[in-house]
Design a protein around this motif. Structure first.
Motif, PDB file in Angstrom:
ATOM      1  N   PRO A 181      67.064 -98.953 -40.020  1.00  0.00           N
ATOM      2  CA  PRO A 181      66.385 -99.744 -39.541  1.00  0.00           C
ATOM      3  C   PRO A 181      67.436-100.442 -38.419  1.00  0.00           C
ATOM      4  O   PRO A 181      67.026-100.811 -37.410  1.00  0.00           O
ATOM      5  N   LEU A 182      68.742-100.901 -38.739  1.00  0.00           N
ATOM      6  CA  LEU A 182      69.505-101.645 -38.024  1.00  0.00           C
ATOM      7  C   LEU A 182      70.090-100.779 -36.910  1.00  0.00           C
ATOM      8  O   LEU A 182      70.228-101.279 -35.841  1.00  0.00           O
ATOM      9  N   LEU A 183      70.638 -99.736 -37.478  1.00  0.00           N
ATOM     10  CA  LEU A 183      71.180 -98.885 -36.351  1.00  0.00           C
ATOM     11  C   LEU A 183      70.001 -98.363 -35.236  1.00  0.00           C
ATOM     12  O   LEU A 183      70.417 -98.466 -34.200  1.00  0.00           O
ATOM     13  N   SER A 184      68.772 -98.106 -36.012  1.00  0.00           N
ATOM     14  CA  SER A 184      67.712 -98.148 -34.846  1.00  0.00           C
ATOM     15  C   SER A 184      67.470 -98.956 -33.841  1.00  0.00           C
ATOM     16  O   SER A 184      66.968 -98.659 -32.804  1.00  0.00           O
ATOM     17  N   THR A 185      67.567-100.490 -34.167  1.00  0.00           N
ATOM     18  CA  THR A 185      67.473-101.489 -33.253  1.00  0.00           C
ATOM     19  C   THR A 185      68.488-101.416 -32.411  1.00  0.00           C
ATOM     20  O   THR A 185      68.202-101.561 -31.033  1.00  0.00           O
ATOM     21  N   LEU A 186      69.654-101.309 -32.847  1.00  0.00           N
ATOM     22  CA  LEU A 186      70.901-101.084 -31.802  1.00  0.00           C
ATOM     23  C   LEU A 186      70.626-100.287 -30.776  1.00  0.00           C
ATOM     24  O   LEU A 186      70.865-100.283 -29.480  1.00  0.00           O
ATOM     25  N   TYR A 187      70.259 -98.971 -31.154  1.00  0.00           N
ATOM     26  CA  TYR A 187      70.213 -97.822 -30.524  1.00  0.00           C
ATOM     27  C   TYR A 187      68.992 -98.011 -29.433  1.00  0.00           C
ATOM     28  O   TYR A 187      69.234 -97.577 -28.088  1.00  0.00           O
ATOM     29  N   ASP A 188      67.979 -98.616 -29.736  1.00  0.00           N
ATOM     30  CA  ASP A 188      66.833 -98.801 -28.913  1.00  0.00           C
ATOM     31  C   ASP A 188      67.409 -99.815 -27.652  1.00  0.00           C
ATOM     32  O   ASP A 188      67.024 -99.474 -26.793  1.00  0.00           O
ATOM     33  N   GLN A 189      67.943-100.690 -28.123  1.00  0.00           N
ATOM     34  CA  GLN A 189      68.449-101.639 -27.123  1.00  0.00           C
ATOM     35  C   GLN A 189      69.448-101.112 -26.252  1.00  0.00           C
ATOM     36  O   GLN A 189      68.993-101.065 -25.160  1.00  0.00           O
ATOM     37  N   TYR A 190      70.128-100.175 -26.717  1.00  0.00           N
ATOM     38  CA  TYR A 190      71.234 -99.622 -25.920  1.00  0.00           C
ATOM     39  C   TYR A 190      70.463 -98.415 -25.136  1.00  0.00           C
ATOM     40  O   TYR A 190      70.689 -98.593 -23.753  1.00  0.00           O
ATOM     41  N   SER A 191      69.554 -97.806 -25.532  1.00  0.00           N
ATOM     42  CA  SER A 191      69.046 -96.790 -24.587  1.00  0.00           C
ATOM     43  C   SER A 191      67.783 -97.524 -23.587  1.00  0.00           C
ATOM     44  O   SER A 191      67.980 -96.586 -22.509  1.00  0.00           O
ATOM     45  N   PHE A 192      67.216 -98.446 -23.803  1.00  0.00           N
ATOM     46  CA  PHE A 192      66.265 -99.141 -22.842  1.00  0.00           C
ATOM     47  C   PHE A 192      67.007 -99.936 -21.773  1.00  0.00           C
ATOM     48  O   PHE A 192      66.325-100.182 -20.801  1.00  0.00           O
ATOM     49  N   THR A 193      68.182-100.247 -22.095  1.00  0.00           N
ATOM     50  CA  THR A 193      68.720-101.215 -21.027  1.00  0.00           C
ATOM     51  C   THR A 193      70.065-100.414 -20.644  1.00  0.00           C
ATOM     52  O   THR A 193      70.279-100.395 -19.481  1.00  0.00           O
ATOM     53  N   VAL A 194      70.999-100.056 -21.395  1.00  0.00           N
ATOM     54  CA  VAL A 194      72.236 -99.629 -20.818  1.00  0.00           C
ATOM     55  C   VAL A 194      72.062 -98.246 -20.007  1.00  0.00           C
ATOM     56  O   VAL A 194      72.706 -98.098 -19.068  1.00  0.00           O
ATOM     57  N   ILE A 195      71.353 -97.174 -20.892  1.00  0.00           N
ATOM     58  CA  ILE A 195      71.439 -96.240 -20.151  1.00  0.00           C
ATOM     59  C   ILE A 195      70.649 -96.097 -18.604  1.00  0.00           C
ATOM     60  O   ILE A 195      71.210 -95.642 -17.567  1.00  0.00           O
TER      61      ILE A 195
END
Ligand code: SAM
Length: 261
Positions: A181-195
């Motif tokens: 779940p922690l990795l999932s949250t970080l990954y969501d943040q990254y993919s919906f903003t950074v990418i």
């Protein structure tokens, strides 16, 4: 075209995806590196490590949704560097002529250019023209970061099954589901903003990258996808890694394999 691409009738639902890759083709390799911080290279290397192409002799390979030829180049290099194999061949198939064109240009700088080892073909993964891609004819079918863009995953798997020889291998590298779940949250943040932001800055095309991120969300989970591979007639598990799939980086991506029975 001058590449000898053979065009197949195109379905209108595919035109969106075609448009996306048209607009990113020339920046695709750069964006791939930027958005994954180069990690896609490691994942592609993992796929090749899993498959060890050439180990049991030269292979006839088909790399579908092959884009600019990352996998084809790795297959040919692996076979040559490890087994002095210059007979393995890879046919790169992609729905998008622009991506193939980038690949063709890139291969010009390699020793495989103008040899039977590599060829480029425009075609839809869901309906590979049977006259060109015959039943039971390939030793290895690869598809990396491509199947999630296809409208029908079962149609892609059915075609993969059709063109592979009995006993031959299907291998797919694709973005997958993160379990932690922690990795999932970080990954969501990254993919919906950074990418999408990188898409805007580097390629001037936010929407295309937004689409790519959303397509990752909609892709089936690892067990669901493994079941789809079995439903297409493949056996999964035991052949390469003791299971139907291998998670990479906690499931950000995964490698699925199947053997045609
Ligand atoms: N396999 C390459 C890689 O790993 O770098 C390219 C991956 S790129 C994200 C996805 C590719 O799938 C694009 O080149 C796109 O044109 C292609 N594609 C999308 N839908 C397709 C379809 N129905 N049939 C064949 N190729 C398709």
């Amino acid at each position: 075209t001058s590449f000898g691409f053979k065009t197949v009738p195109e379905e209108s639902k595919e035109s969106l995806v075609k448009g996306v890759f048209d607009s990113v083709a020339s920046k695709y390799d750069l964006m791939n590196d930027a958005s994954s911080l180069g990690v896609h290279r490691l994942w592609k290397d993992s796929l090749i490590d899993t498959l060890k192409p050439g180990r049991k002799g030269p292979l006839r390979c088909i790399d579908v949704a092959g884009g600019t030829g990352d996998i084809a180049l790795r297959i040919l290099d692996h076979a040559r560097e490890n087994y002095a194999d210059r007979e393995t061949t890879v046919e790169i198939v992609d729905i998008n002529a622009q991506m193939l064109k980038e690949g063709f240009t890139r291969f010009k700088k390699t020793m495989y250019h103008n040899t039977p080892q590599v060829s480029f073909h425009e075609g839809n993964a869901q309906e590979l023209p049977p006259s060109q891609f015959k039943d039971d004819s390939y030793d290895l079918y690869t598809i990396t970061f491509g199947i999630r863009n296809c409208t029908s995953i079962p149609a892609v798997l059915r075609e993969a099954y059709r063109v592979l020889k009995p006993g031959a291998t299907f291998a797919c590298l694709e973005f997958s589901k993160v379990n932690n779940p922690l990795l999932s949250t970080l990954y969501d943040q990254y993919s919906f903003t950074v990418i999408p932001l990188l898409g805007t800055i580097l390629a001037g095309d936010r929407d295309s990258y937004q689409y790519l991120v959303e397509s990752i969300r909609k892709f089936p989970s690892q067990p669901e996808f493994a079941q789809m591979i079995r439903d297409a007639g493949f056996s999964t598990g035991g052949d390469f890694d003791g299971g139907a799939w291998t998670d990479l980086w906690g499931g950000i991506a995964s490698i699925h394999t199947g053997v045609k029975v």
